[in-house]
Write an enzyme that holds these catalytic residues in place. Structure first.
Site, short mmCIF file in Angstrom:
data_model
loop_
_atom_site.label_atom_id
_atom_site.label_comp_id
_atom_site.label_asym_id
_atom_site.label_seq_id
_atom_site.Cartn_x
_atom_site.Cartn_y
_atom_site.Cartn_z
N PRO A 68 5.40 4.54 2.18
CA PRO A 68 4.95 3.25 1.65
C PRO A 68 4.63 2.27 2.77
CG PRO A 68 7.32 3.48 1.40
CD PRO A 68 6.81 4.80 1.89
N GLY A 121 0.84 -1.18 0.00
CA GLY A 121 0.00 0.00 0.00
C GLY A 121 0.88 1.23 0.00
N SER A 122 0.37 2.36 0.47
CA SER A 122 1.22 3.54 0.63
C SER A 122 0.41 4.81 0.65
CB SER A 122 2.25 3.68 -0.50
OG SER A 122 3.08 2.57 -0.57
N ASN A 123 1.01 5.85 1.23
CA ASN A 123 0.60 7.24 1.04
C ASN A 123 1.79 8.01 0.48
OD1 ASN A 123 -1.89 6.90 2.72
ND2 ASN A 123 -0.42 6.78 4.39
N ASN A 136 -3.71 4.98 -2.44
CA ASN A 136 -4.12 3.69 -3.02
C ASN A 136 -5.53 3.66 -3.57
OD1 ASN A 136 -2.30 2.42 -0.29
ND2 ASN A 136 -1.54 2.51 -2.37
#
Length: 817
Positions: free
Chosen positions: A275, A253-255, A525
């Site tokens: 991440p 996932g991640s920002n 995401n």
């Protein structure tokens, strides 16, 4: 030329200064151990605080050598385990029924993993990709990096004793080849395609019949959910496909957010990358700086086994990645020859499947031989994951299309980013290499520019093609999940080629969603649509992701946060650091107060649990009322809300959870207003109270008391929260009530970087590798950054030579063949 000479002089001075700064005995013994007089590949590694290596080399092969050496020193067991995987030898060493760690494919057992990767080896798939001229195949610099990496890893093995108990003395810790390194990159490229379907590829066998009976399906398929059927069966498969391709359910996932100069204190860009990746196993990040004077100077995190920086920064630009919503595979439904289920029809003409026989060695057993079946579209597959059956019958089979099975270009993309001087170069690199398989790119530069782009390798499924060519199943799965199921009996349903694409069957760069120079560009995401809520991206095909649909709570919270930051302006790196550890819970802001009020209104302060017993929940009402809506380690009530929210959302579909439904006209603030009238609300309260009391956990316990990891016998408190809470600082912990709560993190915040510029030669960067640099429990760097993460402290990046030399922990080693 002057710049190159000047930097060579700086490098020489750096080596002299650093070496003479060491104690005399250390410098002498180092020189004796690393006498390079015999030639061969070599590099200089300068270690600073937290075991971060700064690797100096004269060219790409030597840089790869230093990289392979340094990665082996920190992660030899994890790396060796991965090389066993890509050689197809797990069954030989660990037995056929044990499970891989999931880092390089979805295989549930070693045998299926080996059957797949031995098939890749036997057909020389990676060798053919290496032989392709750039840009279709990898460039010369990347090939040199891979060659050097293998040599460095092998040299470390020859000259050092393995102390990590995970593989000390193990026969499977062996030298590697550059082909092994390339195959590991290939495994990562196909992770969202063939790698997702390993079980379905290796289990696919032609149907058998008994006299007068219908064909039996391949083992493990569920006839009750036959996807060819319209109605319930197809809808079930579509629902399963939607869940399968939901990035929020992935261990990747991640920002990330990039701010343009108009929002910052000095007019220069800012980037925060966060991440979310596994904390154990072969998909961890590893931190380093890579320098070839006058040619390359980049710092960041690499996925283990990679010779390039995956996420990082140089003196001019910083970038991060988030897992994209693009569906990286498609399926062609085959119409079979009635007389032969291993032949299929295209435009009425018969084509035979290609039979691949693969043999795998098995520990203490007879080698196993299986057959795989391949078509013009790709391998026959009988399932996508455990929940999406695609049975092979006498009339129908399904072939998996994965364009990343022809993509070995991701390292070229990463190397191009590493040499970029701005976001424009990042875009030009993406256009030239087209190598990213399953991620978005977010970037900012010292000139004040920002960038978001979903430039990934996707099957060229246009909405028009899906409309013309979808089978009955595809008409349900494509709108729902982006999974195209196309009619394989028609040649006009092939994927075609964009004129600007480097390979057939993928979208070219001109079709990619791109947002340039917006005040902020953010992704958590969800699809590209709301990279900036004031400048929505539209016009892309469904296979890229959705437009105008409900966003996750993590996306909603992130957009609220970064939009407010951009609106305030005057931003600095310190603001990025605060955002990383704000630990605000969007679900709490939306629901906690309403939950507290409804809890207090329950008759007699009691609620009925799942077991039918009445439970006094008055203490829970008070905890919800005073909770600060954060997941800080010192937050009281955070653990209670976490457990309550998990139970409630598991029992109540999102559409029934809120009184105000989603509106595409207000996507950040809707849905909202918790519907506390649903029966599951009171039940979740009661069950949470019962659960915590049975575990001896106070309802108002501090989060860090019961959310922690244990490293070397030390309990380290961990902040952050699970996906459904919407916390930026995401962690997915493992609940163990008997052990006192959440006792390990499976995946979550990993290599975090906050990067900006102040007009000087050195970027202003703060980094954090949450799970630390080494997986060896005997290493000094097994948990040191994990303690920093717990304390919400950062590592100040030592990017420039003067900063490296100033490190009080400086240790210089020259390594060579």
């Amino acid at each position: 030329m002057r710049t190159r000479l000047r930097r060579l002089v700086v490098m020489a001075a750096a080596l002299l200064t650093a070496t003479t700064a060491l104690p005399a005995a250390t410098a002498q013994s180092s020189a004796q151990r690393h006498d390079p007089s015999h030639g061969g590949l070599s590099a200089v590694i300068r270690y600073t605080e937290y075991g971060i290596p700064h690797i100096l080399a004269k060219d790409y092969a030597n840089l790869g050598f230093g990289n392979g050496w340094a990665q082996a020193a920190d992660q030899v067991c994890t790396l060796a385990d991965g090389f066993v995987t890509v050689r197809g030898e797990r069954s030989r060493y660990f037995g056929p029924d044990a499970a891989p760690d999931g880092s390089l494919s979805s295989a549930a057992k070693n045998l299926s993993s080996d059957l797949y990767f031995r098939g890749v080896r036997d057909t020389r798939t990676v060798e053919r990709l290496l032989a392709e001229p750039a840009p279709r195949g990898p460039g010369h610099e990347v090939e040199e990096l891979m060659r050097g990496w293998a040599a460095g890893y092998n040299a470390w093995l020859r000259k050092n004793r393995v102390t990590d108990p995970a593989c000390r003395g193990a026969a499977w810790v062996r030298p590697v080849t550059s082909l092994d390194v390339a195959t590991r990159s290939y495994a990562l490229a196909v992770l969202g395609g063939q790698g997702r379907a390993v079980e379905g590829i290796t289990a696919a066998q032609p149907p058998t019949t008994t006299s007068g009976a219908a064909a039996t399906s391949a083992p493990g398929t569920a006839k009750s959910r036959t996807p060819d059927a319209t109605g319930t069966g197809a809808e079930d498969v579509a629902r399963a496909a939607r869940e399968l391709f939901a990035s929020q359910a992935s261990d990747r996932g991640s920002n990330a957010v990039a701010f343009s100069g108009g929002t910052t204190a000095n007019g220069r860009g800012l980037l925060l990358g966060n991440p979310h990746y596994p904390w154990q196993g072969g998909r961890r990040f590893w931190q380093s700086q890579q320098t070839i004077p006058g040619e390359l100077d980049v710092s960041g995190g690499s996925l283990l086994g990679s010779p390039t920086i995956s996420i990082g920064h140089n003196a001019h630009v910083a970038w991060s990645h988030t897992v994209a919503t693009g569906v990286t595979l498609n399926v062609h439904q085959l119409t079979l020859d009635p007389a032969d289920p291993t032949a299929y029809l295209v435009d009425g003409r018969r084509e035979r499947m290609t039979r691949r026989t693969v043999t795998v060695g098995v520990k203490a057993g007879t080698p196993v031989t299986r057959t795989q079946w391949w078509t013009r579209y790709g391998p026959v597959v009988t399932s996508l994951g455990a929940q999406v059956p695609l049975p092979w019958t006498t009339g129908t089979a399904y072939a998996l299309g994965d364009p990343n099975s022809a993509n070995l270009r991701a390292s070229d993309t990463a190397l191009g980013f590493s040499r970029a001087r701005g976001t424009g170069d990042v875009l030009r690199t993406l256009k030239r290499t087209q190598g990213l398989p399953w991620v978005n790119t977010i970037a900012a530069d010292s000139g004040g520019r920002s960038l978001f782009t979903q430039s990934q390798v996707l099957p060229r499924i246009t909405d028009d093609l899906a409309e013309r060519c979808s089978t009955a199943l595809g008409k349900v799965t494509y709108p729902s999940s982006g999974l195209a199921v196309l009619d394989g009996s028609r040649s006009d349903c092939a994927l075609g080629k964009d004129v600007d694409a480097v390979q057939p069957g993928i979208f070219g760069p001109s079709r990619m969603p791109v947002l340039k120079d917006a005040p902020y560009a953010e992704n958590s995401n969800d699809s590209a649509w709301l990279a900036n809520a004031d400048q929505p991206l539209t016009g892309y095909e469904r296979v890229f992701g959705t437009i105008g649909t409900q966003r996750s709570l993590r996306t909603r919270g992130a957009v609220e946060d970064v939009a407010a930051m951009a609106g305030r302006g005057g931003l600095t790196v310190r603001d990025l650091q605060r955002q990383q550890f704000a630990n605000r819970v969007p679900a709490g802001d939306l629901a906690a107060d309403d939950a507290a009020h409804a809890c207090a209104a329950l008759p007699g302060g009691a609620a009925t649990g799942s077991d039918g017993r009445a439970v006094d929940v008055t203490g829970a009402c008070r905890v919800l009322k005073v909770w600060d809506h954060s997941m800080d380690t010192g937050s009281r009530g955070a653990l209670f809300f976490d457990r309550f929210w998990r139970k409630l959302t598991a029992a109540v579909p999102s559409a029934q959870l809120w009184k105000v439904p989603f509106s595409a006209a207000d996507p950040v603030r809707t849905p909202n207003t918790l519907d506390t009238r649903v029966p599951a609300f009171a039940r979740a309260l009661a069950d949470t109270v019962t659960e915590l009391r049975a575990s001896g956990i106070a309802l108002d316990a501090k989060l860090g008391t019961n959310q922690f990891v244990v490293r070397g016998g030390e309990r380290i408190a961990i902040s952050g929260g699970t996906e459904s809470l919407g916390v930026w600082n995401k962690v997915e912990p493992v609940w163990d009530a008997a052990a006192g709560g959440y006792t390990e993190v499976v995946t979550g915040s990993s290599y975090v970087q906050a990067v900006g510029w102040d007009g000087g030669r050195c970027p202003v960067a703060r980094t954090l590798l949450t799970y630390s640099q080494s997986s060896n429990p005997d290493s000094a760097h097994f948990a040191d950054q994990t303690r920093l993460y717990s304390a919400e402290r950062w590592v100040t990046s030592r990017f420039c030579e003067k900063d490296i030399h100033a490190s009080p922990a400086l240790k210089v080693v020259r390594v060579h063949q």
